[in-house]
Design an enzyme around this catalytic site. Structure first.
Site, PDB file in Angstrom:
ATOM      1  N   ARG A  63       5.170  97.837  62.462  1.00 19.35           N
ATOM      2  CA  ARG A  63       5.805  98.876  61.632  1.00 19.35           C
ATOM      3  C   ARG A  63       4.976 100.160  61.561  1.00 19.35           C
ATOM      4  O   ARG A  63       4.946 100.814  60.525  1.00 19.35           O
ATOM      5  CB  ARG A  63       6.053  98.375  60.207  1.00 19.35           C
ATOM      6  CG  ARG A  63       7.126  97.324  60.107  1.00 19.35           C
ATOM      7  CD  ARG A  63       8.512  97.936  59.975  1.00 19.35           C
ATOM      8  NE  ARG A  63       9.526  96.906  60.103  1.00 19.35           N
ATOM      9  CZ  ARG A  63      10.028  96.243  59.071  1.00 19.35           C
ATOM     10  NH1 ARG A  63       9.672  96.534  57.864  1.00 19.35           N
ATOM     11  NH2 ARG A  63      10.935  95.311  59.282  1.00 19.35           N
ATOM     12  N   ASP A 107      15.226  97.307  66.025  1.00 21.55           N
ATOM     13  CA  ASP A 107      15.175  96.276  64.990  1.00 21.55           C
ATOM     14  C   ASP A 107      15.616  94.956  65.597  1.00 21.55           C
ATOM     15  O   ASP A 107      16.368  94.945  66.581  1.00 21.55           O
ATOM     16  CB  ASP A 107      16.079  96.632  63.802  1.00 21.55           C
ATOM     17  CG  ASP A 107      15.743  95.777  62.588  1.00 21.55           C
ATOM     18  OD1 ASP A 107      14.839  96.160  61.827  1.00 21.55           O
ATOM     19  OD2 ASP A 107      16.347  94.699  62.431  1.00 21.55           O
ATOM     20  N   ARG A 121       8.416 104.310  57.379  1.00 20.16           N
ATOM     21  CA  ARG A 121       8.408 105.129  56.168  1.00 20.16           C
ATOM     22  C   ARG A 121       7.043 105.594  55.697  1.00 20.16           C
ATOM     23  O   ARG A 121       6.966 106.479  54.857  1.00 20.16           O
ATOM     24  CB  ARG A 121       9.133 104.394  55.040  1.00 20.16           C
ATOM     25  CG  ARG A 121      10.643 104.466  55.197  1.00 20.16           C
ATOM     26  CD  ARG A 121      11.350 103.542  54.240  1.00 20.16           C
ATOM     27  NE  ARG A 121      11.038 102.162  54.583  1.00 20.16           N
ATOM     28  CZ  ARG A 121      11.567 101.114  53.972  1.00 20.16           C
ATOM     29  NH1 ARG A 121      12.403 101.285  52.965  1.00 20.16           N
ATOM     30  NH2 ARG A 121      11.247  99.895  54.344  1.00 20.16           N
ATOM     31  N   ARG A 143      14.635 110.876  60.021  1.00 23.49           N
ATOM     32  CA  ARG A 143      15.653 109.886  59.677  1.00 23.49           C
ATOM     33  C   ARG A 143      16.619 110.346  58.592  1.00 23.49           C
ATOM     34  O   ARG A 143      17.621 109.680  58.340  1.00 23.49           O
ATOM     35  CB  ARG A 143      14.967 108.592  59.212  1.00 23.49           C
ATOM     36  CG  ARG A 143      14.487 107.644  60.316  1.00 23.49           C
ATOM     37  CD  ARG A 143      15.638 106.904  60.980  1.00 23.49           C
ATOM     38  NE  ARG A 143      16.637 106.494  60.004  1.00 23.49           N
ATOM     39  CZ  ARG A 143      16.540 105.451  59.195  1.00 23.49           C
ATOM     40  NH1 ARG A 143      15.510 104.663  59.281  1.00 23.49           N
ATOM     41  NH2 ARG A 143      17.477 105.178  58.311  1.00 23.49           N
ATOM     42  N   TYR A 181      18.993  85.261  58.987  1.00 27.50           N
ATOM     43  CA  TYR A 181      19.826  86.383  58.508  1.00 27.50           C
ATOM     44  C   TYR A 181      21.311  86.072  58.651  1.00 27.50           C
ATOM     45  O   TYR A 181      22.112  86.386  57.772  1.00 27.50           O
ATOM     46  CB  TYR A 181      19.479  87.673  59.256  1.00 27.50           C
ATOM     47  CG  TYR A 181      18.167  88.278  58.785  1.00 27.50           C
ATOM     48  CD1 TYR A 181      18.062  88.837  57.507  1.00 27.50           C
ATOM     49  CD2 TYR A 181      17.034  88.279  59.584  1.00 27.50           C
ATOM     50  CE1 TYR A 181      16.862  89.375  57.050  1.00 27.50           C
ATOM     51  CE2 TYR A 181      15.833  88.813  59.137  1.00 27.50           C
ATOM     52  CZ  TYR A 181      15.752  89.359  57.873  1.00 27.50           C
ATOM     53  OH  TYR A 181      14.569  89.887  57.420  1.00 27.50           O
TER      54      TYR A 181
HETATM   55  O1  CP3 Z   1       7.048 100.177  64.197  1.00 30.49           O
HETATM   56  C1  CP3 Z   1       7.562  99.070  64.471  1.00 30.49           C
HETATM   57  O2  CP3 Z   1       7.028  97.973  64.184  1.00 30.49           O
HETATM   58  C2  CP3 Z   1       8.831  99.063  65.322  1.00 30.49           C
HETATM   59  C3  CP3 Z   1      10.035  98.934  64.680  1.00 30.49           C
HETATM   60  C4  CP3 Z   1      10.539  97.683  63.998  1.00 30.49           C
HETATM   61  C5  CP3 Z   1      11.481  97.778  62.953  1.00 30.49           C
HETATM   62  N1  CP3 Z   1      11.913  96.526  62.648  1.00 30.49           N
HETATM   63  C6  CP3 Z   1      11.929  99.034  62.363  1.00 30.49           C
HETATM   64  C7  CP3 Z   1      12.479  99.003  60.999  1.00 30.49           C
HETATM   65  C8  CP3 Z   1      10.349  96.329  64.278  1.00 30.49           C
HETATM   66  C9  CP3 Z   1       9.418  95.686  65.281  1.00 30.49           C
HETATM   67  C10 CP3 Z   1      11.223  95.613  63.408  1.00 30.49           C
HETATM   68  C11 CP3 Z   1      11.387  94.155  63.454  1.00 30.49           C
HETATM   69  C12 CP3 Z   1      11.981  93.493  62.292  1.00 30.49           C
HETATM   70  N2  CP3 Z   1      13.120  93.817  61.594  1.00 30.49           N
HETATM   71  C13 CP3 Z   1      11.492  92.279  61.765  1.00 30.49           C
HETATM   72  C14 CP3 Z   1      10.311  91.542  62.288  1.00 30.49           C
HETATM   73  C15 CP3 Z   1       9.067  92.209  61.830  1.00 30.49           C
HETATM   74  C16 CP3 Z   1       8.636  91.836  60.457  1.00 30.49           C
HETATM   75  O3  CP3 Z   1       8.568  92.745  59.618  1.00 30.49           O
HETATM   76  O4  CP3 Z   1       8.366  90.652  60.226  1.00 30.49           O
HETATM   77  C17 CP3 Z   1      12.325  91.902  60.686  1.00 30.49           C
HETATM   78  C18 CP3 Z   1      12.164  90.697  59.831  1.00 30.49           C
HETATM   79  C19 CP3 Z   1      13.355  92.884  60.606  1.00 30.49           C
HETATM   80  C20 CP3 Z   1      14.480  92.922  59.651  1.00 30.49           C
HETATM   81  C21 CP3 Z   1      14.372  94.138  58.813  1.00 30.49           C
HETATM   82  N3  CP3 Z   1      14.777  95.399  59.230  1.00 30.49           N
HETATM   83  C22 CP3 Z   1      13.770  94.281  57.525  1.00 30.49           C
HETATM   84  C23 CP3 Z   1      13.198  93.147  56.719  1.00 30.49           C
HETATM   85  C24 CP3 Z   1      13.821  95.646  57.192  1.00 30.49           C
HETATM   86  C25 CP3 Z   1      13.250  96.326  55.973  1.00 30.49           C
HETATM   87  C26 CP3 Z   1      14.243  96.707  54.948  1.00 30.49           C
HETATM   88  C27 CP3 Z   1      13.678  97.765  54.018  1.00 30.49           C
HETATM   89  O5  CP3 Z   1      14.262  98.844  53.952  1.00 30.49           O
HETATM   90  O6  CP3 Z   1      12.637  97.520  53.379  1.00 30.49           O
HETATM   91  C28 CP3 Z   1      14.459  96.301  58.263  1.00 30.49           C
HETATM   92  C29 CP3 Z   1      14.669  97.748  58.375  1.00 30.49           C
HETATM   93  C30 CP3 Z   1      13.698  98.458  59.214  1.00 30.49           C
HETATM   94  N4  CP3 Z   1      13.379  98.107  60.490  1.00 30.49           N
HETATM   95  C31 CP3 Z   1      12.985  99.630  58.868  1.00 30.49           C
HETATM   96  C32 CP3 Z   1      12.226  99.992  59.994  1.00 30.49           C
HETATM   97  C33 CP3 Z   1      11.342 101.197  60.176  1.00 30.49           C
HETATM   98  C34 CP3 Z   1      13.088 100.366  57.545  1.00 30.49           C
HETATM   99  C35 CP3 Z   1      14.392 101.104  57.514  1.00 30.49           C
HETATM  100  C36 CP3 Z   1      14.265 102.564  57.215  1.00 30.49           C
HETATM  101  O7  CP3 Z   1      13.275 103.205  57.542  1.00 30.49           O
HETATM  102  O8  CP3 Z   1      15.256 103.078  56.674  1.00 30.49           O
END
Ligand code: CP3
Length: 355
Positions: A38, A87, A42, A51, A162
């Site tokens: 990540r 994602d 944010r 974004r 999920y």
């Molecule tokens: O920088 C990176 O690591 C690359 C991008 C990345 C994202 N998601 C972007 C993202 C990666 C590798 C993921 C994988 C992902 N997505 C996982 C496995 C990694 C982990 O954290 O264990 C999981 C479980 C998800 C599912 C998911 N997507 C979650 C739990 C969330 C967070 C929700 C929140 O808003 O707190 C997301 C959304 C997400 N994926 C965001 C990002 C940058 C946040 C959304 C935003 O910025 O609006």
């Protein structure tokens, strides 16, 4: 003896010779490579700006945005790898599953999958459905030069959670109930998810990604026995389906201290370690045969710099016991983290003697 007229130019540095790929293969490196799960997200003001007003899933399908967002942390922090901005649920959405990523919540699925008929309706992912993913990777690889791009996918268990729960879950109760009460449906579901994840990974590596990570974020909720019986064969099928591509494969989950050896055996080259197990213990549990990735507790990013620095150096030192070490956090960058602190962590890791 003839002397060549022209001295051949030194070979251009390539991602395959990068510290990340070398460490993954257990080769000597000048410094321990470091990137952050990540790292794009944010915590960066430039991410929040770009974004603004664009949904998460929509931004993952726009090569201009994916490229810019993936590059932001590389420029800012000088990390040793980019992680593809996408994602784990992007392939599901691209295949036609009705879902959304809700800010502050995570993936939410319109019609949860709980029966054999639901599983049979689950579409598969056609690589033709994601030309934008290949396009984004190609654009990125051209921009990144010698810096490797890590492609990724979600592992079948984490994706299944999920889909079965309908959204994020702390207990994964319906998912576990399904695997135990209807193993045939469970294995059919995971078989489909494994195929989708393998396709998503292949598209990224064939377009130029230099390493890949399989995220089984929630596998730590399982006992070792359940992991081996219900989950490992499907993760092994994903990792096996991309073995021929020849790029290092990282396998990561949260709270997976009891599963590390099994996650390695699923077909990984590098095992990701969260912050609940020391790298020293992780290396012992892995029998010294895998490179490791990790494992700074993200909470330490909020500690005073001297405390953080000492912890970072301890982790680099512990990593020397493994055949290779890639420095990372034990889980993702918290949105409230100070980006300057992350940049400082990269400098500290780079200044420490590697091995
Ligand atoms: O920088 C990176 O690591 C690359 C991008 C990345 C994202 N998601 C972007 C993202 C990666 C590798 C993921 C994988 C992902 N997505 C996982 C496995 C990694 C982990 O954290 O264990 C999981 C479980 C998800 C599912 C998911 N997507 C979650 C739990 C969330 C967070 C929700 C929140 O808003 O707190 C997301 C959304 C997400 N994926 C965001 C990002 C940058 C946040 C959304 C935003 O910025 O609006």
């Amino acid at each position: 003896m003839s002397t060549p007229d022209v001295i051949p130019p030194a070979a251009e540095p390539a991602p395959a010779d990068s510290a990340l790929v070398r460490a993954a293969r257990g080769l000597p490196v000048r410094h321990t490579p470091v990137w952050f799960m990540r790292q794009a997200g944010r915590s960066l003001p430039e991410y929040r700006a770009i974004r603004e007003g664009i949904g998460m899933l929509a931004s993952c399908r726009r090569p201009d945005l994916v490229t810019e967002i993936t590059l932001q942390p590389v420029r800012r922090h000088g990390v040793d790898a980019a992680i593809f901005f996408s994602d784990i649920v992007v392939p599901l959405a691209a295949a036609g599953v009705d879902l959304d990523i809700v800010p502050g919540v995570g993936p939410v699925v319109a019609a949860p999958i709980r029966t054999r008929a639901d599983v049979e309706r689950l579409p598969l992912l056609d690589p033709e459905a994601i030309p934008d993913i290949a396009e984004s990777v190609r654009l990125l690889v051209a921009e990144l030069g010698p810096t490797p791009l890590i492609g990724f996918a979600g592992a079948p268990f984490t994706l299944a959670s999920y889909l079965v729960e309908g959204g994020p879950s702390k207990t994964h109760a319906r998912t576990k109930a399904l695997m135990h009460s209807d193993p045939d449906t469970w294995h059919a579901l995971c078989g489909r998810l494994a195929a989708m994840s393998a396709t998503f990974l292949r598209v990224q590596v064939e377009a130029g990604a230099s390493a890949l990570q399989l995220f089984d974020s929630w596998a730590g909720a399982l006992s070792r026995e359940d992991y081996v019986r219900f989950v490992q064969p499907h993760s092994a099928s994903v990792l096996g389906a991309v073995a021929d591509l020849g790029v290092p494969r990282i396998h990561f989950g949260v709270g997976t201290g009891e599963l590390l050896a099994e996650m390695g055996r699923a077909g990984a080259d590098i095992v990701g370690v969260d912050y609940r197990v020391s790298l020293t213990d992780a290396v012992a549990r892995l029998g010294g045969s895998y490179a490791v990735q990790g494992n700074l507790d993200p909470a330490l990013l909020f500690a005073p710099m001297p405390v953080l620095r000492e912890r970072v150096l301890e982790i680099v030192a512990e990593g020397r016991a493994a055949p290779g070490h890639i420095f990372n956090l034990g889980h993702g960058v918290p949105p409230e983290a100070d980006p300057d602190v992350l940049t400082r962590v990269v400098e500290i890791v780079h200044e420490a003697a590697a091995r």
